[in-house]
Scaffold this active site. Structure first.
Site, short mmCIF file in Angstrom:
data_model
loop_
_atom_site.label_atom_id
_atom_site.label_comp_id
_atom_site.label_asym_id
_atom_site.label_seq_id
_atom_site.Cartn_x
_atom_site.Cartn_y
_atom_site.Cartn_z
N LYS A 155 0.80 -1.23 0.00
CA LYS A 155 0.00 0.00 0.00
C LYS A 155 0.84 1.29 0.00
O LYS A 155 0.45 2.28 -0.60
CB LYS A 155 -0.97 0.00 1.19
N ASP A 184 -10.30 3.08 1.74
CA ASP A 184 -10.54 2.43 3.04
C ASP A 184 -11.39 3.30 3.97
O ASP A 184 -12.30 2.81 4.63
CB ASP A 184 -9.21 2.10 3.73
#
Ligand code: ATR
Length: 276
Positions: free
Chosen positions: A65, A100
């Protein structure tokens, strides 16, 4: 035929293909969503050749990420987070964003529709990547204050410095005391996950109208959520965040904004139960 994928190392456990595969079928889109195991040392090469590999974009998961954020062109949100989970090509340029936080908020709103956060206080447990995304989303949605508890206190202090004076680091041994006056409690750690220790916490001091959220979704109902539900708190499990974070990526690659339906939830729940 539009193709997208999820890349990680390892990647076998990912449920993203199940989610996106369901939507592709439901919306009758000529597309594919695949799993790709990409080792960290091959990430840059893979992403720089994403179009060549035939992909319109991808999800990135552990451990990529942060690296993906440096390789692609981050939007404002990914820049503030220093991480990305969703990449997409536009005019030959690979863009990066993070879904997210949006996934967490959408899931929380669906599970606790009456919850008011503006000007209120939340207690967040954990200071990793998931905590960063959730804290930022809460701040952007007008939360008044966040108390942050982490096993390693320095990481909580670091996040407090990063996000400013609306985020206060709290010592782990003051966790239960800190439940007073909260409108929301969120566990962003792996505590409570199958095979991990449980989060040892008594919720007695948490106001009954407060919502309790957990990002863990194996098991679907963690011991924390079970305790909260028994006390009558609105609860929000990690599966909802997983489903809702997928919405924006699907729309970016395939052009249709998909819906998180009970049918999709049941499909992924059945898959989670299989692995337990
Ligand atoms: P993610 O990106 O998924 O958030 P991470 O960056 O590794 O993953 O963060 C994991 C979080 O879970 C951290 O807050 C971690 O606490 P530390 O900063 O002290 O490592 C927390 N965590 C993991 N296992 C834990 C445990 N057994 N007890 C308490 N906290 C734990």
């Amino acid at each position: 035929m539009i193709r997208a994928c999820v890349i990680g190392w390892p990647i076998a456990h990912s449920r993203s293909p199940l989610i996106h595969g369901h939507w592709l079928e439901k919306y009758a889109i000529q597309g594919a969503y695949e799993k790709k195991a990409v080792e960290p040392q091959h990430l840059k090469d893979f992403l720089n050749n994403l179009a060549h590999h035939g992909y319109a974009g991808c999800n990135v998961t552990i451990p990529h990420k942060e690296a993906a954020f440096h390789i692609a062109r981050p939007d404002a949100l990914a820049t503030r987070l220093g991480a990305a989970n969703t990449l997409y090509l536009r005019d030959g340029i690979l863009h990066a964003t993070s879904t997210d936080g949006e996934g967490f908020m959408a899931s929380l709103k669906a599970d606790a529709p009456g919850l008011v956060l503006v000007g209120k206080s939340a207690l967040v447990i954990g200071a990793g990547g998931a905590a960063r995304a959730i804290i930022l989303a809460l701040l952007d949605h007008g939360i008044g204050h966040i108390d942050l508890v982490n096993r390693t206190p320095e990481r909580a202090r670091e996040l407090s410095r990063h996000f400013g004076n609306r985020v206060t680091p709290i010592a782990w041994d003051r966790l239960e005391q800190a439940l007073e006056n909260q409108s929301l409690l969120v566990n962003t750690t792996s505590l409570g996950m199958a095979g991990q220790p449980t989060l040892a916490i008594r919720l007695d001091r948490l106001p009954l109208e407060a919502a309790v959220a957990d990002i863990v979704y194996v098991p679907l109902e963690t011991p924390l959520l079970k305790q909260a539900a028994l006390r009558g708190h609105p609860t929000s499990g990690g599966l909802g965040m997983l489903l809702h974070q997928a919405v924006a990526g699907f729309e970016l690659w395939f052009g249709t904004r998909p819906q998180v339906t009970p049918e999709l939830r049941a499909l992924v729940e059945a898959d989670v139960r299989k692995t337990m």
